[in-house]
Motif scaffolding. Structure first.
Motif, PDB file in Angstrom:
ATOM      1  N   THR A 106     -45.042  36.706  34.478  1.00  0.00           N
ATOM      2  CA  THR A 106     -45.251  35.673  33.454  1.00  0.00           C
ATOM      3  C   THR A 106     -44.755  34.335  33.973  1.00  0.00           C
ATOM      4  OG1 THR A 106     -43.106  36.243  32.541  1.00  0.00           O
ATOM      5  CG2 THR A 106     -45.037  37.257  31.487  1.00  0.00           C
ATOM      6  N   LEU A 146     -41.508  37.512  38.352  1.00  0.00           N
ATOM      7  CA  LEU A 146     -42.059  38.029  37.088  1.00  0.00           C
ATOM      8  C   LEU A 146     -43.577  37.860  37.079  1.00  0.00           C
ATOM      9  CD1 LEU A 146     -39.475  36.377  34.643  1.00  0.00           C
ATOM     10  CD2 LEU A 146     -39.525  38.763  35.385  1.00  0.00           C
ATOM     11  N   LEU A 167     -36.797  33.731  23.018  1.00  0.00           N
ATOM     12  CA  LEU A 167     -35.859  34.182  24.048  1.00  0.00           C
ATOM     13  C   LEU A 167     -34.675  33.233  24.148  1.00  0.00           C
ATOM     14  CD1 LEU A 167     -38.308  35.184  26.943  1.00  0.00           C
ATOM     15  CD2 LEU A 167     -37.477  36.563  25.047  1.00  0.00           C
ATOM     16  N   ARG A 168     -34.900  31.973  23.749  1.00  0.00           N
ATOM     17  CA  ARG A 168     -33.804  30.997  23.744  1.00  0.00           C
ATOM     18  C   ARG A 168     -34.039  30.063  22.570  1.00  0.00           C
ATOM     19  NH1 ARG A 168     -33.111  26.838  28.718  1.00  0.00           N
ATOM     20  NH2 ARG A 168     -34.957  25.882  27.804  1.00  0.00           N
ATOM     21  N   ILE A 188     -38.875  26.555  34.355  1.00  0.00           N
ATOM     22  CA  ILE A 188     -39.950  26.142  33.449  1.00  0.00           C
ATOM     23  C   ILE A 188     -40.849  25.136  34.180  1.00  0.00           C
ATOM     24  CG2 ILE A 188     -40.467  24.933  31.289  1.00  0.00           C
ATOM     25  CD1 ILE A 188     -37.722  26.035  30.247  1.00  0.00           C
ATOM     26  N   SER A 228     -34.842  36.999  28.892  1.00  0.00           N
ATOM     27  CA  SER A 228     -34.950  35.738  29.602  1.00  0.00           C
ATOM     28  C   SER A 228     -33.831  35.722  30.639  1.00  0.00           C
ATOM     29  CB  SER A 228     -34.781  34.595  28.605  1.00  0.00           C
ATOM     30  OG  SER A 228     -34.866  33.380  29.277  1.00  0.00           O
ATOM     31  N   PRO A 229     -34.176  35.852  31.941  1.00  0.00           N
ATOM     32  CA  PRO A 229     -33.135  36.098  32.936  1.00  0.00           C
ATOM     33  C   PRO A 229     -31.988  35.090  32.890  1.00  0.00           C
ATOM     34  CG  PRO A 229     -35.315  36.313  33.896  1.00  0.00           C
ATOM     35  CD  PRO A 229     -35.519  35.780  32.516  1.00  0.00           C
ATOM     36  N   GLY A 230     -32.312  33.831  32.579  1.00  0.00           N
ATOM     37  CA  GLY A 230     -31.274  32.801  32.619  1.00  0.00           C
ATOM     38  C   GLY A 230     -30.213  32.969  31.561  1.00  0.00           C
ATOM     39  N   ALA A 266     -43.301  30.308  32.539  1.00  0.00           N
ATOM     40  CA  ALA A 266     -42.832  29.476  31.425  1.00  0.00           C
ATOM     41  C   ALA A 266     -43.415  28.074  31.576  1.00  0.00           C
ATOM     42  CB  ALA A 266     -41.307  29.415  31.437  1.00  0.00           C
ATOM     43  N   ARG A 268     -28.318  27.372  41.839  1.00  0.00           N
ATOM     44  CA  ARG A 268     -28.822  28.285  40.797  1.00  0.00           C
ATOM     45  C   ARG A 268     -29.212  29.629  41.398  1.00  0.00           C
ATOM     46  NH1 ARG A 268     -31.875  26.959  35.643  1.00  0.00           N
ATOM     47  NH2 ARG A 268     -33.521  28.471  35.329  1.00  0.00           N
ATOM     48  N   PRO A 317     -35.710  22.780  36.018  1.00  0.00           N
ATOM     49  CA  PRO A 317     -34.581  23.268  35.212  1.00  0.00           C
ATOM     50  C   PRO A 317     -33.710  22.073  34.816  1.00  0.00           C
ATOM     51  CG  PRO A 317     -34.068  23.547  37.520  1.00  0.00           C
ATOM     52  CD  PRO A 317     -35.448  22.915  37.459  1.00  0.00           C
ATOM     53  N   SER A 318     -32.681  22.307  34.031  1.00  0.00           N
ATOM     54  CA  SER A 318     -31.788  21.213  33.678  1.00  0.00           C
ATOM     55  C   SER A 318     -31.107  20.675  34.947  1.00  0.00           C
ATOM     56  CB  SER A 318     -30.753  21.687  32.673  1.00  0.00           C
ATOM     57  OG  SER A 318     -30.156  22.883  33.126  1.00  0.00           O
ATOM     58  N   ILE A 351     -44.019  31.299  27.108  1.00  0.00           N
ATOM     59  CA  ILE A 351     -44.125  32.255  28.217  1.00  0.00           C
ATOM     60  C   ILE A 351     -45.513  32.882  28.129  1.00  0.00           C
ATOM     61  CG2 ILE A 351     -43.190  34.368  29.267  1.00  0.00           C
ATOM     62  CD1 ILE A 351     -41.090  32.180  29.193  1.00  0.00           C
ATOM     63  N   ASN A 376     -33.320  33.488  38.487  1.00  0.00           N
ATOM     64  CA  ASN A 376     -33.427  32.794  37.209  1.00  0.00           C
ATOM     65  C   ASN A 376     -34.641  31.861  37.263  1.00  0.00           C
ATOM     66  OD1 ASN A 376     -32.992  31.610  34.770  1.00  0.00           O
ATOM     67  ND2 ASN A 376     -31.006  30.709  35.278  1.00  0.00           N
ATOM     68  N   PRO A 377     -35.760  32.255  36.636  1.00  0.00           N
ATOM     69  CA  PRO A 377     -37.013  31.494  36.797  1.00  0.00           C
ATOM     70  C   PRO A 377     -36.956  30.107  36.156  1.00  0.00           C
ATOM     71  CG  PRO A 377     -37.254  33.193  35.112  1.00  0.00           C
ATOM     72  CD  PRO A 377     -35.901  33.385  35.719  1.00  0.00           C
TER      73      PRO A 377
HETATM   74  P1  AMP Z   1     -33.572  25.938  32.340  1.00  0.00           P
HETATM   75  O1  AMP Z   1     -34.573  25.729  33.393  1.00  0.00           O
HETATM   76  O2  AMP Z   1     -32.161  25.747  32.827  1.00  0.00           O
HETATM   77  O3  AMP Z   1     -33.876  25.201  31.071  1.00  0.00           O
HETATM   78  O4  AMP Z   1     -33.725  27.478  31.985  1.00  0.00           O
HETATM   79  C1  AMP Z   1     -35.016  28.012  31.786  1.00  0.00           C
HETATM   80  C2  AMP Z   1     -34.936  29.207  30.891  1.00  0.00           C
HETATM   81  O5  AMP Z   1     -36.244  29.779  30.729  1.00  0.00           O
HETATM   82  C3  AMP Z   1     -34.027  30.277  31.467  1.00  0.00           C
HETATM   83  O6  AMP Z   1     -33.304  30.876  30.419  1.00  0.00           O
HETATM   84  C4  AMP Z   1     -35.062  31.236  32.084  1.00  0.00           C
HETATM   85  O7  AMP Z   1     -34.557  32.530  32.219  1.00  0.00           O
HETATM   86  C5  AMP Z   1     -36.207  31.146  31.090  1.00  0.00           C
HETATM   87  N1  AMP Z   1     -37.489  31.543  31.697  1.00  0.00           N
HETATM   88  C6  AMP Z   1     -38.202  30.877  32.620  1.00  0.00           C
HETATM   89  N2  AMP Z   1     -39.306  31.579  32.968  1.00  0.00           N
HETATM   90  C7  AMP Z   1     -39.300  32.710  32.240  1.00  0.00           C
HETATM   91  C8  AMP Z   1     -40.172  33.843  32.145  1.00  0.00           C
HETATM   92  N3  AMP Z   1     -41.280  33.929  32.868  1.00  0.00           N
HETATM   93  N4  AMP Z   1     -39.835  34.832  31.282  1.00  0.00           N
HETATM   94  C9  AMP Z   1     -38.715  34.744  30.531  1.00  0.00           C
HETATM   95  N5  AMP Z   1     -37.850  33.694  30.576  1.00  0.00           N
HETATM   96  C10 AMP Z   1     -38.129  32.698  31.421  1.00  0.00           C
END
Ligand code: AMP
Ligand code: MG
Length: 346
Positions: free
Chosen positions: A122, A120, A199-200, A70, A231-233, A124, A63, A147-148, A105, A67-68
């Motif tokens: 912030t 960031l 954001l998603r 959760i 949302s960077p991801g 998640a 990854r 993450p997934s 967030i 890409n932050p």
């Molecule tokens: P995943 O872990 O694959 O479910 O992806 C996590 C999602 O949350 C990605 O789209 C990240 O970019 C988004 N995300 C995680 N932390 C932040 C944050 N602090 N601000 C904005 N988006 C975030």
């Protein structure tokens, strides 16, 4: 690396003495990476407070490090050690939807690793509702970045076998708790703005959120593909099966014409449809993904359907389109990304 596999019955999780979860928790405490089921998709967990542990997630998945991740918690109270401030609307949605498929967030404290937040200010956070995830998180007593549990770019895993296929030999363990449920990832809600922003799109819908906190916006980048997503991801290619996927918007006859067009070019064609249209198409592989009349079932089966096309070795996949109502918004968001924004419109 040997990947341990533990099978846990999600209907029979004993919080006190489930030995498999005890082992999994111990590995997490030792900064190892362990996959576990949540009600959305399988997560790839590691101690969110440890740089070393979080690094292993990025390595195992391939990854991008901007890409932050959760942070998953097993007790609502843990959010106070992770976030510097909980805005009133955040508190309301937490109260209404946790445990469940909603990520909030929040402004961060310097408690979790900077690798989790990718620089960031912030963070998640989510408390999942899956009994196995909750039992494991409670045993570990640490915030777990997750993450997934797929290789970056592949469809997210909704079964333990999907995780095995992508990550065996790359991680320390997999807790297999069967099929996940919701099937698409959590809704990500930015609660740092006065009017919170989705954001998603995910398991909790816009109207469900609005029923609790009033107006909610949708990130402009989700509506307009030219904008840089907040949302960077969301900017990365995601969820893609091996063959190119194209979303067809039109009648069933129109989709059948497209199938023939590709077959005439010598291509093997796969079709993603629903129970309602099971017998309608003549193609090389016709795969049913839930029932159109119940979009929750489509969401639940979406990723395993995308993965299953790989077994048929088709050259192109044509997918029906879905209405963007309720969870349909999350379905179309993932489908459009899997298709790399390719459409055929009647
Ligand atoms: P995943 O872990 O694959 O479910 O992806 C996590 C999602 O949350 C990605 O789209 C990240 O970019 C988004 N995300 C995680 N932390 C932040 C944050 N602090 N601000 C904005 N988006 C975030
Ligand atoms: Mg993911």
């Amino acid at each position: 690396m040997k990947t341990r596999l533990w099978t846990v019955d999600k209907n029979n999780v004993d919080n006190i003495c489930c030995p498999q979860l005890e082992e999994a928790a111990k590995l997490l405490q030792q900064h190892e990476v362990v996959a576990f089921p949540t009600e959305t998709v399988y997560g790839l967990g590691a101690d969110a407070t440890s740089d070393e542990a979080v690094d292993k997630i990025f390595k195992a998945k391939g990854r991008p490090s901007d890409n932050p991740l959760i942070v998953h918690i097993g007790d609502v109270k843990q959010v106070d050690s992770i976030a510097s401030h909980i805005p009133i609307k955040a508190a309301k949605v937490i109260d209404a939807f946790w445990p469940g498929p909603l990520t909030v967030i929040l402004p961060k404290k310097d408690y979790v690793s900077v690798k989790v937040t990718a620089g960031l200010d912030t963070v998640a956070v989510r408390m999942p509702s899956h009994p196995v995830a909750l039992a494991l998180l409670k045993k570990v007593s640490l915030p777990i970045a997750a993450p997934s549990a797929n290789l970056s770019g592949k469809p997210s895993p909704t079964h333990g076998q999907h995780v095995m296929k992508d990550l065996e030999g790359r991680i320390s363990g997999i807790v297999d708790g069967g099929a996940t449920g919701v099937g698409v990832e959590s809704t990500v809600l930015d609660c740092t703005e006065d009017i919170p922003v989705i954001l998603r799109p995910g398991g909790v819908t816009k109207s469900q959120l609005e029923a609790v906190i009033g107006e909610v916006k949708i990130d402009q980048a989700l509506l307009d593909n030219n904008q840089a997503p907040k949302s960077p991801g969301m900017k990365y290619t995601h969820y893609a099966p091996d063959a190119p996927l194209i979303i067809v918007q039109g009648t069933e006859d129109f989709l059948q014409q497209q199938i023939l067009k590709y077959q005439n070019e010598g291509k093997k064609v796969g079709v993603l449809t629903t129970v309602e249209n099971k017998g309608v198409y003549q193609a090389d592989a016709v795969i049913v993904c839930g029932e159109r009349s119940s979009l929750e079932t489509v969401a639940s089966e979406l990723y395993s359907t995308l993965r299953s096309f790989n077994e048929y070795e088709v050259d192109v996949i044509l997918s029906e389109s879905f209405p963007e109502d309720g969870v349909g918004q999350a379905i179309m968001n993932r489908l459009v990304k899997a298709a790399g924004h390719q459409f055929i419109i009647q």
